[in-house]
Design an enzyme around this catalytic site. Structure first.
Site, PDB file in Angstrom:
ATOM      1  N   VAL A  24       0.859  -1.186   0.000  1.00 29.90           N
ATOM      2  CA  VAL A  24       0.000   0.000   0.000  1.00 29.90           C
ATOM      3  C   VAL A  24       0.894   1.235   0.000  1.00 29.90           C
ATOM      4  O   VAL A  24       2.077   1.177   0.333  1.00 29.90           O
ATOM      5  CB  VAL A  24      -0.947   0.036   1.214  1.00 29.90           C
ATOM      6  CG1 VAL A  24      -1.932  -1.113   1.152  1.00 29.90           C
ATOM      7  CG2 VAL A  24      -0.169  -0.004   2.519  1.00 29.90           C
ATOM      8  N   CYS A  25       0.284   2.370  -0.356  1.00 25.94           N
ATOM      9  CA  CYS A  25       1.000   3.641  -0.413  1.00 25.94           C
ATOM     10  C   CYS A  25       1.593   3.967   0.965  1.00 25.94           C
ATOM     11  O   CYS A  25       0.900   3.786   1.960  1.00 25.94           O
ATOM     12  CB  CYS A  25       0.026   4.748  -0.826  1.00 25.94           C
ATOM     13  SG  CYS A  25       0.790   6.355  -1.042  1.00 25.94           S
ATOM     14  N   PRO A  26       2.821   4.434   1.119  1.00 23.96           N
ATOM     15  CA  PRO A  26       3.709   4.838   0.022  1.00 23.96           C
ATOM     16  C   PRO A  26       4.645   3.721  -0.476  1.00 23.96           C
ATOM     17  O   PRO A  26       5.489   3.981  -1.318  1.00 23.96           O
ATOM     18  CB  PRO A  26       4.550   5.947   0.670  1.00 23.96           C
ATOM     19  CG  PRO A  26       4.719   5.482   2.081  1.00 23.96           C
ATOM     20  CD  PRO A  26       3.422   4.772   2.434  1.00 23.96           C
ATOM     21  N   GLU A  57      -5.714   3.167  -6.000  1.00 21.63           N
ATOM     22  CA  GLU A  57      -4.676   4.069  -5.451  1.00 21.63           C
ATOM     23  C   GLU A  57      -3.376   3.990  -6.242  1.00 21.63           C
ATOM     24  O   GLU A  57      -2.897   5.024  -6.740  1.00 21.63           O
ATOM     25  CB  GLU A  57      -4.479   3.780  -3.954  1.00 21.63           C
ATOM     26  CG  GLU A  57      -3.392   4.610  -3.298  1.00 21.63           C
ATOM     27  CD  GLU A  57      -2.032   3.958  -3.445  1.00 21.63           C
ATOM     28  OE1 GLU A  57      -1.113   4.685  -3.854  1.00 21.63           O
ATOM     29  OE2 GLU A  57      -1.888   2.748  -3.201  1.00 21.63           O
TER      30      GLU A  57
END
Lengths: 83, 198
Positions: A17-19, A46
């Site tokens: 997942v981000c980042p 995303e």
């Protein structure tokens, strides 16, 4: 339309997942020479929004973006700018 | 190449355009020696250890003073050698940083100086003042700029974190290289009078 060149490396960021999605792609791009092509396998909205934007912001070129089943596949050509 | 746990630990560095994975590998391969581990040097060591500097050589055999215990030197450390206490703590925080204690010189360090292959940084704090410059700066100027008061925690943290940041810039070969000493009071820059120490 130009044919899509062969990929030189690939990175699977579906588990991230981000980042960390961009961190993983950035590290994979660092290992390539300018002009080489990285394939990115991703999942969800995303990274589909953010990875092309971050890559373009660092001077890389998005060659293609296509669905791959329930996933998505990007091809990014490494730019000449240093990472 | 960075391991999975290193990628997680240093993600914020990797995201920076000026650092990236290549820069982080350079930090991990670097060695920094820190002379002087009072309230300023302690902060510098903490920041460099958490940034992943591969080898930290620490030198300050003076005992931890109760009034200078700070966030690292807790009460149990009072009276022990500062370099030993800090090296033990760093070993627990970051397995990538190998912190060792240097043989003490004849006299204990009177200022905090960070030495790397690419250069060095001298730094001091006193009261609400912090001063920083290249390692070759005039030591008498550095001391007189900040005075002899015990540094406020904020001034010590500012001085230590600036010294760590500028050392990382030296290791990475990035950023500007300010010449001469710079002085701050409550974080605001002040003019530095010319050196009168010959």
């Amino acid at each position: 339309m130009n044919p899509i060149p062969a990929t030189d490396a690939s990175v699977d960021i579906r588990a991230h997942v981000c980042p960390m999605t961009w961190v993983r792609v950035k590290l994979a791009l660092e290992r390539l020479a300018a002009g080489q092509v990285l394939e990115v396998l991703l999942q969800g909205d995303e990274p589909l929004r953010n990875i092309p934007r971050s890559a373009a912001g660092d001077g890389h070129e998005i060659l293609s973006s296509e669905a791959a089943g329930s996933d998505h596949r990007l091809r990014i050509r490494k730019g000449g700018a240093p990472c | 190449m960075l391991t999975d746990s290193q990628i997680d630990r240093y993600a914020r560095h990797i995201l920076l355009r000026e650092v990236g994975g290549i820069g982080q590998e350079r930090i991990l391969a670097a060695e920094v020696r820190i002379d002087g581990l009072g309230p300023v040097g302690e902060w510098a060591a903490i920041y460099l250890a958490l940034a992943g500097v591969g080898r930290l050589v620490l030198r300050d055999p003076q005992p931890v003073h109760p009034q200078l215990a700070g966030p690292v030197f807790g009460n149990a450390a009072v009276g022990r050698r500062r370099d030993e206490v800090l090296a033990e703590a760093i070993g627990l925080w970051n397995p990538d940083t190998n912190a060792t204690v240097a043989e003490p010189a004849d006299a204990p360090p009177t200022a905090t100086v960070l030495h790397a292959a690419a250069g060095g940084i001298a730094v001091a704090a006193g009261g609400k003042r912090a001063a920083i410059g290249p390692a070759a700066s005039c030591a008498a100027c550095l001391a007189s700029l900040v005075g002899t008061d015990t540094p406020d925690p904020a001034a010590a943290a500012l001085a230590g974190s600036m010294a760590a940041g500028e050392t990382l810039q030296l290791l990475l070969g990035i950023g500007s290289r300010p010449q001469g000493l710079r002085l701050f009071e409550r974080g605001r820059p002040l003019p530095v009078p010319p050196c009168v120490h010959g």
